[in-house]
Enzyme design. Structure first.
Site, mmCIF file in Angstrom:
data_model
loop_
_atom_site.group_PDB
_atom_site.id
_atom_site.type_symbol
_atom_site.label_atom_id
_atom_site.label_comp_id
_atom_site.label_asym_id
_atom_site.label_seq_id
_atom_site.Cartn_x
_atom_site.Cartn_y
_atom_site.Cartn_z
ATOM 1 N N LEU A 233 86.527 59.059 49.962
ATOM 2 C CA LEU A 233 86.571 60.649 50.236
ATOM 3 C C LEU A 233 85.123 61.199 50.079
ATOM 4 O O LEU A 233 84.827 61.065 48.875
ATOM 5 C CB LEU A 233 87.475 61.151 49.733
ATOM 6 C CG LEU A 233 87.786 62.736 50.084
ATOM 7 C CD1 LEU A 233 87.709 63.125 51.493
ATOM 8 C CD2 LEU A 233 88.986 63.525 49.506
ATOM 9 N N ASP A 234 84.298 61.712 50.820
ATOM 10 C CA ASP A 234 83.198 62.423 50.642
ATOM 11 C C ASP A 234 81.977 61.521 49.883
ATOM 12 O O ASP A 234 81.305 61.990 49.128
ATOM 13 C CB ASP A 234 83.416 63.752 49.724
ATOM 14 C CG ASP A 234 84.076 64.716 50.488
ATOM 15 O OD1 ASP A 234 84.127 64.825 51.740
ATOM 16 O OD2 ASP A 234 85.064 65.511 49.906
ATOM 17 N N GLU A 235 82.128 60.267 50.014
ATOM 18 C CA GLU A 235 81.442 59.386 49.503
ATOM 19 C C GLU A 235 80.683 58.450 50.472
ATOM 20 O O GLU A 235 79.958 57.412 50.036
ATOM 21 C CB GLU A 235 81.971 58.398 48.386
ATOM 22 C CG GLU A 235 82.580 59.386 47.214
ATOM 23 C CD GLU A 235 83.200 58.485 46.206
ATOM 24 O OE1 GLU A 235 82.995 57.179 46.227
ATOM 25 O OE2 GLU A 235 83.830 59.059 45.064
#
Length: 290
Positions: A233-235
């Site tokens: 997530l979001d990486e």
């Protein structure tokens, strides 16, 4: 406004491969043999990974030099140098599915840039888990598809989304503040062709009202990050980031306004660069030929 590429006459070749002698000569020699004239060329040698990256925008004078013929003739070159590559017509718009929830600043910005020709994208539909922006989609003449999402219906909703991606031959999915976490399986299915935008307070200020949290902590910079979607997530690999300096005089509402502005700009740049084949994946990183 830059001149639009000529359909069927201008092409973009992107490639990556193990670094080795003769790569530039092989590519330029291929172009010379096929009446190619280089309009723009950029390259990057990642010495840490011993890997070479290149983007070439060229035109051709031979009327028989079609995309299919060029692709077939470049294949032996690619095999000889172990090249991962993509060749496409520079004029072809990227078929883009935009997803949104209840914040429409990024969606509105993308649609405006598309309407003015600043973005060479074709948007065959907009998908949302809410109906708030159905009128906006209609004003641009774009079909709006409502896919409600609940914990119980998440799997069915994602299956419906994938069916739309396949039916409309979507090249790129843009999460323009779409506030649903995609499953690991969906992220893998869309690998390298789904872009997300988030404020750069993550992971420091997660959850609801991040700008209020940022104000309470007295931040001095607000920003945004556009990245490819991955199961982490979001990486995912970062494409673009930008920041604005703020101070004690800005209240939470002003931070929200400033943050939304930078989010829209950062996402638009990421979509533009993807649509122009300026982004090459390099493991967890990106090579961006701006």
């Amino acid at each position: 406004m830059p001149l639009r590429p000529r359909p069927g006459r201008e092409f973009v070749l992107t490639l990556s491969c193990p670094d080795q002698a003769g790569l530039v000569h092989a590519v330029s020699g291929f172009l010379v043999e096929h009446s190619g004239n280089i309009l723009e060329s950029q390259q990057f040698d990642d010495r840490l990974q011993d890997r070479f990256f290149m983007r070439v925008h060229f035109d051709v004078s031979d009327p028989d030099a079609s995309l299919e013929r060029l692709s077939a003739d470049f294949t032996p070159v690619a095999e000889a140098y172990r090249i991962t590559w993509r060749l496409h017509d520079a004029s072809a718009p990227t078929r883009t599915l935009i997803m949104v929830s209840k914040y429409g600043h990024c969606l509105n910005d993308l649609l405006f840039r598309r309407s003015t020709g600043a973005l060479n994208i074709d948007v065959p539909l907009i998908v949302s888990n809410h109906r708030d922006f159905e009128p906006l989609a209609r004003s641009h003449g774009i079909p709006f598809h409502h896919i409600p999402v609940t914990p119980q219906s998440k799997a069915e909703a994602e299956a419906e989304l994938l069916e739309l991606v396949e039916r409309f031959e979507i090249d790129l999915v843009v999460l323009a503040r779409y506030m649903q976490i995609l499953s690991d399986d969906l992220c893998k299915r869309l690998e390298g062709r789904a872009i997300n935008i988030h404020h750069s307070f993550l992971p420091s200020f997660k959850g609801a009202r991040p700008y209020l949290q940022a104000h309470q902590r007295g931040v001095k910079l607000v920003g945004a990050t556009a990245h490819y979607v991955t199961p982490d997530l979001d990486e995912g690999p970062i494409i673009e980031q930008d920041v604005l300096r703020v101070d004690h005089s800005h209240d939470p509402d002003e931070l929200v306004t400033m943050g939304r502005d930078v989010e829209a700009r950062v996402l638009a740049r990421a979509v533009q660069w993807h649509s122009e084949s300026r982004i090459l994946l390099n493991g967890h990183h990106t090579v961006v030929f701006r």
